[in-house]
Design a protein around this motif. Structure first.
Motif, PDB file in Angstrom:
ATOM      1  N   GLY A   1     -12.514 -49.765  -6.456  1.00  0.00           N
ATOM      2  CA  GLY A   1     -13.449 -48.764  -5.944  1.00  0.00           C
ATOM      3  C   GLY A   1     -14.028 -47.914  -7.051  1.00  0.00           C
ATOM      4  N   LEU A   2     -13.211 -47.610  -8.069  1.00  0.00           N
ATOM      5  CA  LEU A   2     -13.694 -46.833  -9.210  1.00  0.00           C
ATOM      6  C   LEU A   2     -14.722 -47.618 -10.007  1.00  0.00           C
ATOM      7  CD1 LEU A   2     -13.483 -44.287 -10.960  1.00  0.00           C
ATOM      8  CD2 LEU A   2     -11.602 -45.388 -12.190  1.00  0.00           C
ATOM      9  N   ILE A   3     -14.502 -48.919 -10.167  1.00  0.00           N
ATOM     10  CA  ILE A   3     -15.458 -49.758 -10.898  1.00  0.00           C
ATOM     11  C   ILE A   3     -16.792 -49.811 -10.160  1.00  0.00           C
ATOM     12  CG2 ILE A   3     -15.955 -52.125 -11.605  1.00  0.00           C
ATOM     13  CD1 ILE A   3     -12.957 -52.439 -12.168  1.00  0.00           C
ATOM     14  N   VAL A   4     -16.729 -50.044  -8.854  1.00  0.00           N
ATOM     15  CA  VAL A   4     -17.965 -50.112  -8.056  1.00  0.00           C
ATOM     16  C   VAL A   4     -18.676 -48.767  -8.061  1.00  0.00           C
ATOM     17  CG1 VAL A   4     -18.904 -50.472  -5.748  1.00  0.00           C
ATOM     18  CG2 VAL A   4     -17.114 -51.984  -6.614  1.00  0.00           C
ATOM     19  N   GLY A   5     -17.931 -47.696  -7.788  1.00  0.00           N
ATOM     20  CA  GLY A   5     -18.532 -46.365  -7.761  1.00  0.00           C
ATOM     21  C   GLY A   5     -19.081 -45.954  -9.115  1.00  0.00           C
ATOM     22  N   GLY A   6     -18.320 -46.237 -10.186  1.00  0.00           N
ATOM     23  CA  GLY A   6     -18.793 -45.887 -11.521  1.00  0.00           C
ATOM     24  C   GLY A   6     -20.057 -46.630 -11.895  1.00  0.00           C
ATOM     25  N   THR A   7     -20.129 -47.909 -11.542  1.00  0.00           N
ATOM     26  CA  THR A   7     -21.330 -48.687 -11.832  1.00  0.00           C
ATOM     27  C   THR A   7     -22.528 -48.165 -11.059  1.00  0.00           C
ATOM     28  OG1 THR A   7     -19.973 -50.654 -12.230  1.00  0.00           O
ATOM     29  CG2 THR A   7     -22.315 -51.003 -11.849  1.00  0.00           C
ATOM     30  N   LEU A   8     -22.323 -47.851  -9.773  1.00  0.00           N
ATOM     31  CA  LEU A   8     -23.422 -47.336  -8.958  1.00  0.00           C
ATOM     32  C   LEU A   8     -23.923 -45.991  -9.472  1.00  0.00           C
ATOM     33  CD1 LEU A   8     -22.168 -48.204  -5.351  1.00  0.00           C
ATOM     34  CD2 LEU A   8     -24.012 -49.308  -6.616  1.00  0.00           C
ATOM     35  N   VAL A   9     -22.997 -45.102  -9.806  1.00  0.00           N
ATOM     36  CA  VAL A   9     -23.394 -43.768 -10.268  1.00  0.00           C
ATOM     37  C   VAL A   9     -24.076 -43.846 -11.626  1.00  0.00           C
ATOM     38  CG1 VAL A   9     -22.539 -41.508 -10.969  1.00  0.00           C
ATOM     39  CG2 VAL A   9     -21.637 -42.590  -8.910  1.00  0.00           C
ATOM     40  N   PHE A  10     -23.503 -44.616 -12.537  1.00  0.00           N
ATOM     41  CA  PHE A  10     -24.106 -44.725 -13.868  1.00  0.00           C
ATOM     42  C   PHE A  10     -25.486 -45.372 -13.782  1.00  0.00           C
ATOM     43  CE2 PHE A  10     -24.982 -46.682 -17.939  1.00  0.00           C
ATOM     44  CZ  PHE A  10     -24.605 -45.703 -18.838  1.00  0.00           C
ATOM     45  N   THR A  11     -25.589 -46.446 -13.001  1.00  0.00           N
ATOM     46  CA  THR A  11     -26.882 -47.115 -12.850  1.00  0.00           C
ATOM     47  C   THR A  11     -27.903 -46.180 -12.213  1.00  0.00           C
ATOM     48  OG1 THR A  11     -25.756 -49.237 -12.588  1.00  0.00           O
ATOM     49  CG2 THR A  11     -28.052 -49.119 -11.877  1.00  0.00           C
ATOM     50  N   GLY A  12     -27.477 -45.452 -11.179  1.00  0.00           N
ATOM     51  CA  GLY A  12     -28.387 -44.503 -10.553  1.00  0.00           C
ATOM     52  C   GLY A  12     -28.824 -43.401 -11.495  1.00  0.00           C
ATOM     53  N   SER A  13     -27.936 -42.991 -12.404  1.00  0.00           N
ATOM     54  CA  SER A  13     -28.275 -41.925 -13.345  1.00  0.00           C
ATOM     55  C   SER A  13     -29.302 -42.378 -14.373  1.00  0.00           C
ATOM     56  CB  SER A  13     -27.012 -41.427 -14.064  1.00  0.00           C
ATOM     57  OG  SER A  13     -26.086 -40.873 -13.146  1.00  0.00           O
ATOM     58  N   VAL A  14     -29.127 -43.583 -14.915  1.00  0.00           N
ATOM     59  CA  VAL A  14     -30.039 -44.038 -15.968  1.00  0.00           C
ATOM     60  C   VAL A  14     -31.366 -44.528 -15.408  1.00  0.00           C
ATOM     61  CG1 VAL A  14     -28.139 -44.643 -17.502  1.00  0.00           C
ATOM     62  CG2 VAL A  14     -29.089 -46.387 -15.986  1.00  0.00           C
ATOM     63  N   THR A  15     -31.402 -44.903 -14.119  1.00  0.00           N
ATOM     64  CA  THR A  15     -32.646 -45.415 -13.540  1.00  0.00           C
ATOM     65  C   THR A  15     -33.354 -44.406 -12.659  1.00  0.00           C
ATOM     66  OG1 THR A  15     -31.434 -46.391 -11.668  1.00  0.00           O
ATOM     67  CG2 THR A  15     -31.804 -47.796 -13.599  1.00  0.00           C
TER      68      THR A  15
END
Length: 286
Positions: free
Chosen positions: A211-225
């Motif tokens: 869950g941390l991997i999925v959430g971290g990827t979503l948040v980081f991707t949302g932040s940079v895009t």
């Protein structure tokens, strides 16, 4: 014979989805990414024969402004991802402990912010961070400032806006992971002498790493895009990669540099996902 027929049936069922994904997603993205390495060609503005080169990337990284924007984007995205994880772990633990009668209401409140337009949520921060907004009013009332502070068009405003915007994505990922953990595991660890920190690091964290991997990827991707929030709260003084990409396309018509930025955004997302999986890999093997 039966296994072979089932295999053919499964292939027939998945083929339309594969064709749709390839035509509507994979091929356009591949063409966009490859164009960043292309120089010249019959339909290119550069003219000359078709060549493949890293010249555009060299030109991009040779510009100090581009490096500053890249570092700012990485820094803010990393801080948003880290803070969202720190805030959402205790919140997720509290949510999964809520009585089943009220859990649906809590989950609905958790999802509700995602139903509000990012533009509306960003404009709310503009009102709060304005010179006559609530934040400045509180600072003046508490004596922490002698005059209204400039809170808008700052990295802090962009960070807060992105954190509030993407926090539900991390929360939903961690709640989904924690719902599959039996409460008896934490109780057993406590019974064996583990304190709260040891229960979290040795039981909760390893079992919720997906869950941390999925959430971290979503948040980081949302932040940079993200574009709307950095554009409204940061303006031209706090450029992020996405706002820089918009400037290159709409203002300068520099599609070559825009393609380079797109490649960098994709590479950053893949690198963060791979990094999170790499960090979690030792825990899976133990």
């Amino acid at each position: 014979m039966l296994a072979s027929s089932k295999s053919r049936l499964g292939l027939m069922l998945v083929t339309p989805a594969l064709i749709f994904t390839s035509v509507c997603f994979l091929l356009p993205v591949a063409a966009l990414l490859l164009d960043a390495f292309r120089i010249g060609g019959p339909d290119s503005l550069d003219g000359g024969p078709l060549q493949w080169s890293l010249a555009r990337f060299a030109d991009f990284f040779a510009e100090p402004l581009h490096l500053q924007v890249l570092w700012r984007t990485l820094r803010i995205a990393a801080l948003v991802t880290l803070c969202s994880a720190l805030l959402c772990y205790p919140a997720a633990q509290a949510i999964v402990r809520v009585h089943a009668r009220w859990r649906g209401l809590v989950l609905g409140m958790m999802i509700l912010p995602l139903m509000v337009s990012p533009i509306a949520r960003t404009y709310a921060w503009i009102v709060l961070f304005g010179r006559n907004g609530a934040v400045n009013a509180v600072l003046l009332h508490l004596g922490l400032a002698d005059e209204p502070q400039r809170l808008l068009i700052t990295e802090m405003a962009v960070f807060v806006g992105l954190l509030q915007l993407l926090l539900p994505l991390m929360l939903m990922s961690l709640v989904s992971a924690m719902e599959n953990i039996s409460a008896d595991l934490a109780l057993a660890a406590s019974t064996l002498g583990a304190n709260a920190w040891q229960v979290f690091t040795r039981v909760t964290l390893p079992l919720t790493q997906e869950g941390l991997i999925v959430g971290g990827t979503l948040v980081f991707t949302g932040s940079v895009t993200a574009y709307v929030t950095p554009a409204l709260l940061g303006g031209p003084k706090v450029l992020m990669l996405e706002t820089l990409l918009y400037q290159k396309v709409s203002v300068e018509s520099d599609f070559g540099t825009a393609n380079v930025i797109a490649v960098i955004l994709v590479a950053m997302t893949l690198a963060v996902n791979a990094g999170l999986k790499r960090i979690a890999a030792p825990r899976r093997t133990t």
